[in-house]
Write a protein that holds these residues in place. Structure first.
Motif, PDB file in Angstrom:
ATOM      1  N   THR A  11      17.792 -41.837  36.100  1.00 35.73           N
ATOM      2  CA  THR A  11      16.498 -41.164  36.126  1.00 35.73           C
ATOM      3  C   THR A  11      16.303 -40.553  37.498  1.00 35.73           C
ATOM      4  O   THR A  11      16.470 -41.229  38.507  1.00 35.73           O
ATOM      5  N   HIS A  15      12.380 -38.297  35.874  1.00 33.68           N
ATOM      6  CA  HIS A  15      12.851 -37.409  34.815  1.00 33.68           C
ATOM      7  C   HIS A  15      14.209 -37.946  34.350  1.00 33.68           C
ATOM      8  O   HIS A  15      15.154 -37.967  35.128  1.00 33.68           O
ATOM      9  N   VAL A  39      22.758 -30.122  33.466  1.00 34.53           N
ATOM     10  CA  VAL A  39      22.724 -31.126  32.411  1.00 34.53           C
ATOM     11  C   VAL A  39      23.060 -32.522  32.971  1.00 34.53           C
ATOM     12  O   VAL A  39      22.813 -33.529  32.324  1.00 34.53           O
ATOM     13  N   LYS A 210      24.650 -32.993  26.549  1.00 33.50           N
ATOM     14  CA  LYS A 210      23.465 -32.222  26.193  1.00 33.50           C
ATOM     15  C   LYS A 210      22.278 -33.172  26.141  1.00 33.50           C
ATOM     16  O   LYS A 210      22.371 -34.240  25.540  1.00 33.50           O
ATOM     17  N   ASN A 211      21.188 -32.817  26.775  1.00 34.95           N
ATOM     18  CA  ASN A 211      19.966 -33.629  26.804  1.00 34.95           C
ATOM     19  C   ASN A 211      20.235 -35.076  27.218  1.00 34.95           C
ATOM     20  O   ASN A 211      19.682 -36.002  26.638  1.00 34.95           O
ATOM     21  N   GLY A 212      21.110 -35.255  28.175  1.00 40.72           N
ATOM     22  CA  GLY A 212      21.320 -36.590  28.724  1.00 40.72           C
ATOM     23  C   GLY A 212      22.254 -37.480  27.922  1.00 40.72           C
ATOM     24  O   GLY A 212      22.467 -38.630  28.296  1.00 40.72           O
ATOM     25  N   HIS A 215      26.995 -35.187  23.539  1.00 42.79           N
ATOM     26  CA  HIS A 215      26.775 -34.521  22.267  1.00 42.79           C
ATOM     27  C   HIS A 215      28.040 -34.586  21.414  1.00 42.79           C
ATOM     28  O   HIS A 215      27.980 -34.755  20.204  1.00 42.79           O
ATOM     29  N   GLN A 230      26.289 -25.455  19.779  1.00 43.84           N
ATOM     30  CA  GLN A 230      25.177 -26.403  19.875  1.00 43.84           C
ATOM     31  C   GLN A 230      24.904 -26.803  21.322  1.00 43.84           C
ATOM     32  O   GLN A 230      23.761 -27.006  21.725  1.00 43.84           O
TER      33      GLN A 230
END
Lengths: 251, 354
Positions: A11, A15, A39, A210-212, A215, A230
């Motif tokens: 974090t 965030h 990312v 992707k997004n932490g 993916h 994606q």
């Protein structure tokens, strides 16, 4: 397992940047961390090296938790090649010798000097040993940094975008060099990368962030256009040229 | 990668030998300049008599008094101060990764001047007439006040950078702001000072190597030596930080701790020297740059070279300061600035890296 990353969270300023990353790596393997800008690729690399402390989860190097080790012990096992390298007024020989810092107590001994010479020679840098680092080109400097990482005698090499600032010839040379080092010294390597084609060509395994989270994780021939679309939000095609997968954006 | 397969090239050992030779040459030069410096002045004393006095076999009482009583402490003060300021500058430049790192850019000198001004204002700076136009009657209070102020300034810089993360820019910016603040505060005091107090304040800021007693010289030398050994032991850490913070961390260097330790001790040595002698500029800035160009940025050699080179430069400047307007003494800080400013401009024009 050489490297095992378990449920890693990080974090940054409240965030959440990484939210549960897990993967494992064997000796002799090259892993590419891929994904769009911001990312958390570099952050993940720094968490592995304990430069950043993960908020949750563990990094195990040969089954030892990295957070329980001292900075010097980590540096004897893990070498980190940063994306940003300052060129100071040191000779190439001294700049590479610096890689022995985690192994020495007071001063450099004969063994340290000899190892530096051996690594310089094996990377074809022996002739530039007496040049000042601040007179080198970008490609030469990157080779010096890899040489410095090698005299650390690491079992795991971490590379942050090793080819991003280099021309085509140097990109190919550096990637060939990394592959050779992994095979010859039987070590493992993790690198972050933007160039998908370079990654598919040289890495044994790729993970897409992707997004932490991861993916997708795939060997080069398992990567699909859908996967890339994606992650990067860009439609692509994958062609095979001389048996090599080549990613092309759809226009 | 196996050690037995390689052996370090002859060329490298020759290169190290060359660096050592330069340092030894500077040492010899320093010794020679010291002998001549002790002989020069209103009373000229031949080098043979100087040497004899140094070894306790002075030809007469007067020679002994001049050489060992008056000129030797001043020359040694100049050497210690020059060496100490030069290594402090070298370390500040290294840990801040900024070519402008020096006691001046970090406001430590300004804080010392402010401390001295406060002490003068509060009464310890009553004046009399002596060898110089204005003499501070209670120099110990003034020295202590200057030391306290400069240490406080260093503490504030370090505290601010702890608060905001030890980024080098933070330290430099905090130092610049603090320097401006101290200058303004000094001006405020000067505005309300009597003309005698004002003279004492201004006079204090002229660095003067004749100011230190044997006691103070001992303190300065001990602090300088201790800091030098500490810095020298950290040579590889400073080399690693030169290559970038992340690279240094990858090598197991605890960058924040090394940076903090380096700044604390560099501030300490600066504070002690400035408090004892007054403000002596540019040695800390220019000497490390000169030697970085000459023998490279490897701190294993740069630090000893700066120590000796700084001592040599300030001894030369001090000797010149005693001689140019004989029998008047020019403050040594004026000469170092005359020498330092053009060198500094040259550095700016020439650029940091070729």
């Amino acid at each position: 397992m050489m490297l095992r990353v378990q449920d890693l969270h990080f974090t940054y300023n409240s965030h959440p940047l990484l939210a549960g990353i897990s993967f494992a790596l064997e000796r002799g393997q090259l892993l590419a961390i891929l994904g769009p800008n911001g990312v958390g690729k570099t952050t993940l690399l720094k968490c592995i090296n304990a430069i950043h402390k993960p908020t949750r989860g563990a990094v195990l190097v040969e089954e030892r938790n990295i957070l329980s080790l001292s900075a010097t012990t980590i540096a004897r096992d893990l070498a980190y090649v940063s994306q940003k390298n300052e060129a100071s007024r040191l000779t190439v020989f001294d700049a590479v010798l610096m890689g022995r810092t985690p192994h020495i107590r007071w001063r450099m001994g004969t063994k340290d000097l000899n190892m530096t010479e051996a690594v310089l020679r094996s990377l074809g840098l022996a002739t530039m040993g007496m040049r000042y680092v601040d007179s080198l080109s970008g490609g030469e400097l990157q080779k010096v940094c890899i040489a410095r990482a090698l005299v650390q005698e690491p079992s795991l090499l971490l590379l942050d975008e090793p080819t991003s600032a280099l021309d085509l010839k140097n990109q190919v040379e550096i990637m060939g060099l990394i592959r050779r080092v992994i095979d010859e010294h039987h070590i493992a390597a993790v690198m972050t990368m933007h160039d998908l084609n370079m990654a598919l060509r040289h890495a044994d395994q790729s993970i897409f962030l992707k997004n932490g989270v991861i993916h997708a994780a795939a060997a080069p021939d398992e990567v699909t256009p859908a996967m890339i679309e994606q992650v990067y939000g860009l439609p692509v095609r994958i062609h095979h040229l001389d048996g090599q997968p080549v990613v092309l954006p759809k226009t | 990668m196996h050690a037995e397969h390689g052996h370090a090239p002859e060329e490298y050992f020759r290169y190290l030998g060359w660096k050592n030779a330069i340092i030894i040459l500077c040492c010899l030069g320093l010794g020679a300049v010291l002998i001549f410096s002790l002989g020069l002045g209103s009373a000229r004393i031949p080098a043979v008599d100087v040497l004899a006095s140094l070894f306790g076999a002075a030809p007469d009482q007067r020679t002994n008094a001049i050489v060992c009583g008056i000129r030797l402490p001043q020359a040694l003060s100049a050497m210690v101060a020059g060496g100490g300021l030069a290594i402090a500058g070298a370390v500040m430049q290294a840990v801040l990764r900024n070519p402008l790192g020096s006691p001046f850019t970090l406001g430590i000198a300004h804080a010392a001047a402010f401390g001295a001004a406060c002490s003068v204002m509060l009464g310890s700076g009553l004046t009399g007439s002596g060898r110089n136009a204005v003499t501070i009657i209670n120099p110990y209070t003034t020295t202590a006040a200057a030391l306290a102020a400069s240490l406080a300034a260093s503490a504030v810089i370090v505290a601010i950078s702890r608060l905001r993360g030890t980024r080098p820019e933070t330290m430099i910016l905090a130092g610049v702001a603090l320097g401006a603040l101290c200058t303004a505060a000094t001006m405020f005091l000067q505005f309300f000072a009597s003309d005698v107090q004002l003279a004492a304040m201004v006079f204090w800021t002229f660095g003067d190597t004749a100011r230190a007693s044997w006691n103070e010289l001992g303190i300065m030398a001990a602090v300088t030596l201790f800091c030098f050994l500490f810095f020298w032991a950290n040579s590889w850490n400073y080399n690693a930080i030169d290559a970038g913070d992340e690279t240094a961390r990858g090598l197991g260097v605890r960058v924040e701790r090394v940076r903090m330790g380096g700044m604390l001790l560099a501030s300490l040595v600066t504070a002690v020297l400035i408090a004892c002698l007054g403000i002596i500029g540019f040695v800390g800035l220019v000497i490390p740059h000169m030697f970085r160009r000459l023998i490279g940025a490897d701190h294993r050699f740069l630090l000893p070279a700066s120590l000796v080179g700084g001592a040599l430069l300030l001894l030369l400047a001090d000797t010149a300061a005693r001689l140019v307007l004989m029998p008047h003494l020019v403050p040594v800080s004026v000469l170092t600035a005359f020498l330092g400013a053009p060198a500094f401009l040259w550095l700016i024009i020439r650029g940091q890296r070729p």
